[in-house]
Design a protein around this motif. Structure first.
Motif, PDB file in Angstrom:
ATOM      1  N   TRP A   6       1.790   1.843   8.662  1.00 22.00           N
ATOM      2  CA  TRP A   6       2.397   1.857   7.329  1.00 22.00           C
ATOM      3  C   TRP A   6       3.913   2.083   7.386  1.00 22.00           C
ATOM      4  O   TRP A   6       4.663   1.441   6.651  1.00 22.00           O
ATOM      5  CB  TRP A   6       1.726   2.929   6.463  1.00 22.00           C
ATOM      6  CG  TRP A   6       2.238   2.905   5.042  1.00 22.00           C
ATOM      7  CD1 TRP A   6       1.780   2.139   4.026  1.00 22.00           C
ATOM      8  CD2 TRP A   6       3.327   3.660   4.516  1.00 22.00           C
ATOM      9  NE1 TRP A   6       2.499   2.362   2.890  1.00 22.00           N
ATOM     10  CE2 TRP A   6       3.466   3.294   3.156  1.00 22.00           C
ATOM     11  CE3 TRP A   6       4.209   4.623   5.057  1.00 22.00           C
ATOM     12  CZ2 TRP A   6       4.444   3.854   2.324  1.00 22.00           C
ATOM     13  CZ3 TRP A   6       5.176   5.180   4.230  1.00 22.00           C
ATOM     14  CH2 TRP A   6       5.287   4.783   2.875  1.00 22.00           C
ATOM     15  N   GLU A   7       4.355   2.986   8.270  1.00 24.99           N
ATOM     16  CA  GLU A   7       5.785   3.327   8.363  1.00 24.99           C
ATOM     17  C   GLU A   7       6.649   2.081   8.573  1.00 24.99           C
ATOM     18  O   GLU A   7       7.682   1.923   7.948  1.00 24.99           O
ATOM     19  CB  GLU A   7       6.038   4.289   9.540  1.00 24.99           C
ATOM     20  CG  GLU A   7       6.511   5.666   9.095  1.00 24.99           C
ATOM     21  CD  GLU A   7       5.338   6.518   8.591  1.00 24.99           C
ATOM     22  OE1 GLU A   7       4.278   6.474   9.233  1.00 24.99           O
ATOM     23  OE2 GLU A   7       5.501   7.186   7.552  1.00 24.99           O
ATOM     24  N   THR A  35      -3.120   1.269   7.409  1.00 26.27           N
ATOM     25  CA  THR A  35      -3.109   2.602   8.026  1.00 26.27           C
ATOM     26  C   THR A  35      -2.728   2.470   9.492  1.00 26.27           C
ATOM     27  O   THR A  35      -3.146   1.530  10.171  1.00 26.27           O
ATOM     28  CB  THR A  35      -4.486   3.300   7.903  1.00 26.27           C
ATOM     29  OG1 THR A  35      -5.506   2.337   8.199  1.00 26.27           O
ATOM     30  CG2 THR A  35      -4.694   3.854   6.507  1.00 26.27           C
ATOM     31  N   ASN A  53      -5.891  -1.317   5.062  1.00 29.42           N
ATOM     32  CA  ASN A  53      -4.913  -0.724   4.137  1.00 29.42           C
ATOM     33  C   ASN A  53      -3.596  -0.328   4.826  1.00 29.42           C
ATOM     34  O   ASN A  53      -2.929   0.612   4.419  1.00 29.42           O
ATOM     35  CB  ASN A  53      -5.495   0.511   3.429  1.00 29.42           C
ATOM     36  CG  ASN A  53      -6.683   0.165   2.558  1.00 29.42           C
ATOM     37  OD1 ASN A  53      -7.078  -0.993   2.452  1.00 29.42           O
ATOM     38  ND2 ASN A  53      -7.258   1.167   1.927  1.00 29.42           N
ATOM     39  N   TYR A 103       0.838  -1.200   0.000  1.00 29.28           N
ATOM     40  CA  TYR A 103       0.000   0.000   0.000  1.00 29.28           C
ATOM     41  C   TYR A 103       0.864   1.236   0.000  1.00 29.28           C
ATOM     42  O   TYR A 103       1.993   1.228   0.503  1.00 29.28           O
ATOM     43  CB  TYR A 103      -0.915  -0.005   1.239  1.00 29.28           C
ATOM     44  CG  TYR A 103      -1.907  -1.143   1.171  1.00 29.28           C
ATOM     45  CD1 TYR A 103      -3.176  -0.943   0.643  1.00 29.28           C
ATOM     46  CD2 TYR A 103      -1.534  -2.426   1.568  1.00 29.28           C
ATOM     47  CE1 TYR A 103      -4.067  -2.012   0.527  1.00 29.28           C
ATOM     48  CE2 TYR A 103      -2.411  -3.487   1.459  1.00 29.28           C
ATOM     49  CZ  TYR A 103      -3.682  -3.272   0.937  1.00 29.28           C
ATOM     50  OH  TYR A 103      -4.544  -4.315   0.811  1.00 29.28           O
ATOM     51  N   SER A 104       0.307   2.302  -0.592  1.00 30.54           N
ATOM     52  CA  SER A 104       1.005   3.587  -0.523  1.00 30.54           C
ATOM     53  C   SER A 104       0.699   4.210   0.841  1.00 30.54           C
ATOM     54  O   SER A 104      -0.190   3.742   1.557  1.00 30.54           O
ATOM     55  CB  SER A 104       0.529   4.508  -1.636  1.00 30.54           C
ATOM     56  OG  SER A 104      -0.782   4.937  -1.333  1.00 30.54           O
ATOM     57  N   LYS A 105       1.396   5.275   1.156  1.00 30.10           N
ATOM     58  CA  LYS A 105       1.219   5.919   2.457  1.00 30.10           C
ATOM     59  C   LYS A 105      -0.236   6.355   2.668  1.00 30.10           C
ATOM     60  O   LYS A 105      -0.765   6.309   3.770  1.00 30.10           O
ATOM     61  CB  LYS A 105       2.157   7.131   2.557  1.00 30.10           C
ATOM     62  CG  LYS A 105       2.282   7.626   3.965  1.00 30.10           C
ATOM     63  CD  LYS A 105       3.351   8.683   4.109  1.00 30.10           C
ATOM     64  CE  LYS A 105       3.476   9.072   5.579  1.00 30.10           C
ATOM     65  NZ  LYS A 105       4.500  10.094   5.788  1.00 30.10           N
ATOM     66  N   SER A 106      -0.877   6.736   1.548  1.00 28.72           N
ATOM     67  CA  SER A 106      -2.271   7.192   1.666  1.00 28.72           C
ATOM     68  C   SER A 106      -3.272   6.038   1.645  1.00 28.72           C
ATOM     69  O   SER A 106      -4.481   6.262   1.658  1.00 28.72           O
ATOM     70  CB  SER A 106      -2.564   8.183   0.533  1.00 28.72           C
ATOM     71  OG  SER A 106      -2.275   7.576  -0.716  1.00 28.72           O
ATOM     72  N   GLY A 107      -2.773   4.803   1.600  1.00 31.19           N
ATOM     73  CA  GLY A 107      -3.670   3.651   1.699  1.00 31.19           C
ATOM     74  C   GLY A 107      -4.155   3.112   0.365  1.00 31.19           C
ATOM     75  O   GLY A 107      -5.117   2.357   0.316  1.00 31.19           O
ATOM     76  N   VAL A 108      -3.493   3.501  -0.723  1.00 23.79           N
ATOM     77  CA  VAL A 108      -3.882   2.983  -2.037  1.00 23.79           C
ATOM     78  C   VAL A 108      -3.136   1.672  -2.296  1.00 23.79           C
ATOM     79  O   VAL A 108      -1.921   1.597  -2.121  1.00 23.79           O
ATOM     80  CB  VAL A 108      -3.577   4.012  -3.156  1.00 23.79           C
ATOM     81  CG1 VAL A 108      -3.937   3.446  -4.527  1.00 23.79           C
ATOM     82  CG2 VAL A 108      -4.321   5.313  -2.897  1.00 23.79           C
TER      83      VAL A 108
END
Ligand SMILES: *[C@@H]1O[C@H](CO)[C@@H](O)[C@H](O)[C@H]1NC(C)=O
Ligand SMILES: *[C@@H]1O[C@H](CO)[C@@H](O)[C@H](O)[C@H]1NC(C)=O
Ligand SMILES: *[C@@H]1O[C@H](CO)[C@@H](O)[C@H](O)[C@H]1NC(C)=O
Ligand SMILES: *[C@@H]1O[C@H](CO)[C@@H](O)[C@H](O)[C@H]1NC(C)=O
Ligand SMILES: *[C@@H]1O[C@H](CO)[C@@H](O)[C@H](O)[C@H]1NC(C)=O
Ligand SMILES: *[C@@H]1O[C@H](CO)[C@@H](O)[C@H](O)[C@H]1NC(C)=O
Ligand SMILES: *[C@@H]1O[C@H](CO)[C@@H](O)[C@H](O)[C@H]1NC(C)=O
Ligand SMILES: *[C@@H]1O[C@H](CO)[C@@H](O)[C@H](O)[C@H]1NC(C)=O
Ligand SMILES: *[C@@H]1O[C@H](CO)[C@@H](O)[C@H](O)[C@H]1NC(C)=O
Ligand SMILES: *[C@@H]1O[C@H](CO)[C@@H](O)[C@H](O)[C@H]1NC(C)=O
Length: 365
Positions: free
Chosen positions: A200-201, A197, A195, A101-106
């Protein structure tokens, strides 16, 4: 160089050749004229790389020599072979499924973990199905040798990386489940609930894969670095044909177990395997069969105290002259024959002494 020197050289060359040939014939695990290696991987019979070199189509290895070092593949498939062992195991490489996932949850394009084997199931004793991630659902869907469908999965969560313990795949950051026997093909995917969230880091991806339990030791670093691993070792159980030993022995033409070997049924999947009888070694599938072990050459292989005589499949111990016993370290050993001293006296004068060796009756200590 004069003739004498030539002769000496010739003799040396012949001796060398003989040594090479005898080493080749006594230890060969592949058929004569067949490739014994592909790159670093040994290819023992029943496996082989060209026609006439393998037992049947299931044991064909494709050696891709356009790559350096050359790489072996099972059949003509894309399944890379790491090693083949005569005890019925083979190590191959299988894919890791990722779900990032991307940082924004995509969700980025996930990759699937899969394997398609035409024969030989995955080992249910050496492999496990793994899920790795802090927000991860790992799913596996497979088919067994009879065509039966199987599907299951495991869940792995962690609130923060501090709750994860290196070396333990216990559901926190990593989950693992056993796989059933007879599993031939599978697809595995990883998914997420939120996702990634919040975590994520430290963990942007989830992973799902089938792998050898031994070759995957979970650490916190794996929450990020598996992304760079696309293939992991897993183990498959090979066997000959789809009959039991009893069935196969009825038709010796196709029977794979050669001289001085025994037969045992596969513990996973159909078919049977061969092993050398006690006192023999080598490749039980090779047309020459298993070779006698000379136990007398290696002190660790025999229990003889003094003299050792090799026999077919075994050895015997004996004692030197003047000693008796079975000559075994774990038995009677060797003891000196007892001497009976007979003094012959005439009056008070010793005329002579006679020493008579007494033969102990068998079995005495
Ligand atoms: C061998 O490997 C090369 C490079 O990966 C590939 O292009 C080629 O198709 C392979 N050959 C065979 C026979 O699989
Ligand atoms: C996860 O991402 C998908 C699309 O990328 C979005 O539809 C969904 O709402 C997200 N879920 C959460 C819990 O953020
Ligand atoms: C795995 O996926 C492929 C392609 O999507 C499909 O053809 C195959 O039947 C699947 N296998 C299993 C065991 O679900
Ligand atoms: C766990 O293993 C990783 C990678 O080997 C290491 O960076 C980390 O410090 C270890 N954590 C603990 C608590 O030992
Ligand atoms: C993964 O590979 C990339 C590029 O090859 C590299 O920059 C990165 O440091 C690697 N990450 C890990 C965790 O090994
Ligand atoms: C898991 O992390 C360790 C380092 O702690 C690394 O050696 C190993 O290769 C990683 N496993 C995978 C499958 O990436
Ligand atoms: C066993 O193998 C033979 C030949 O490979 C095949 O014809 C037969 O269908 C197989 N039987 C089963 C039960 O798989
Ligand atoms: C025995 O096996 C051979 C080779 O697999 C086969 O050609 C032959 O027909 C079999 N004989 C019988 C009686 O089944
Ligand atoms: C070898 O001989 C010993 C002693 O006669 C016997 O106990 C043992 O079972 C034999 N081993 C084999 C493999 O035949
Ligand atoms: C051969 O395999 C059978 C079954 O696993 C086992 O009982 C036997 O001890 C093995 N023989 C040798 C010589 O390893």
């Amino acid at each position: 160089m004069d003739r004498k020197e030539n002769l000496v050289l010739l003799a040396a060359a012949a001796a060398l050749l003989w040594m090479v040939i005898s080493a080749e014939t006594s230890q060969a695990t592949h058929l004569p004229g067949c490739q014994d290696k592909c790159g670093d991987v040994s290819i023992p019979y029943p496996f082989g790389t060209s026609e006439g070199c393998y037992f049947n189509e299931h044991f064909r290895i494709t050696c891709n020599t356009t790559i350096t070092p050359p790489l072996p593949y099972l059949w003509s498939s894309k399944v890379k072979v790491l090693s083949i062992s005569l005890d019925g195991h083979m190590r191959i490489l299988t894919y890791v499924g990722t779900d990032c996932y991307s940082k924004s949850g995509v969700r980025e394009s996930p990759t699937k973990s899969f394997a398609v084997l035409p024969a030989f199931p995955f080992s249910n004793t050496r492999n496990k199905f793994f899920g790795v991630g802090c927000d991860t659902l790992a799913l596996i869907r497979g088919v067994d040798i009879s065509g039966k469908l199987y599907s299951t999965g495991c869940v792995s969560f962690c609130n923060d990386i501090g709750s994860v313990t290196n070396g333990s795949c216990n559901g926190i950051g990593c989950c693992q489940i056993p796989i059933p026997g007879n599993l031939l093909n599978y697809n595995a995917t990883a998914g997420s609930f939120r996702n990634h969230t919040g975590i994520w880091e430290s963990n942007p991806c989830g992973f799902a894969f089938l792998a050898e339990e031994e070759s995957f030791i979970f650490t916190t670093a794996n929450l990020t670095n598996i992304k760079n691993t696309t293939l992991l070792p897993s183990s498959i159980d090979w066997a000959i044909g789809n009959q039991t030993c009893e069935e196969a022995k009825k038709n010796l033409t196709g029977y794979a177990c050669k001289a001085n070997s025994g037969c045992y049924n596969s513990r996973n999947g159909l078919g049977y395997l061969c092993n050398c009888s006690a006192g023999y070694m080598g490749n039980p599938y090779h047309p020459d069969g298993c070779q006698d072990v000379d136990e007398c050459k290696d002190p660790n292989l025999n229990k003889c105290l003094k003299k050792c005589q090799n026999t077919n499949g075994n050895y015997t111990c004996s004692c030197p002259k003047g000693y008796h016993g079975d000559g075994r370290k774990d038995g009677e050993g060797c003891s000196a024959d007892q001497l009976l001293v007979v003094k012959i006296l005439v009056g008070k004068h010793l005329i002579f002494r006679v020493y008579i060796g007494i033969l102990n009756e068998p079995g005495s200590r």
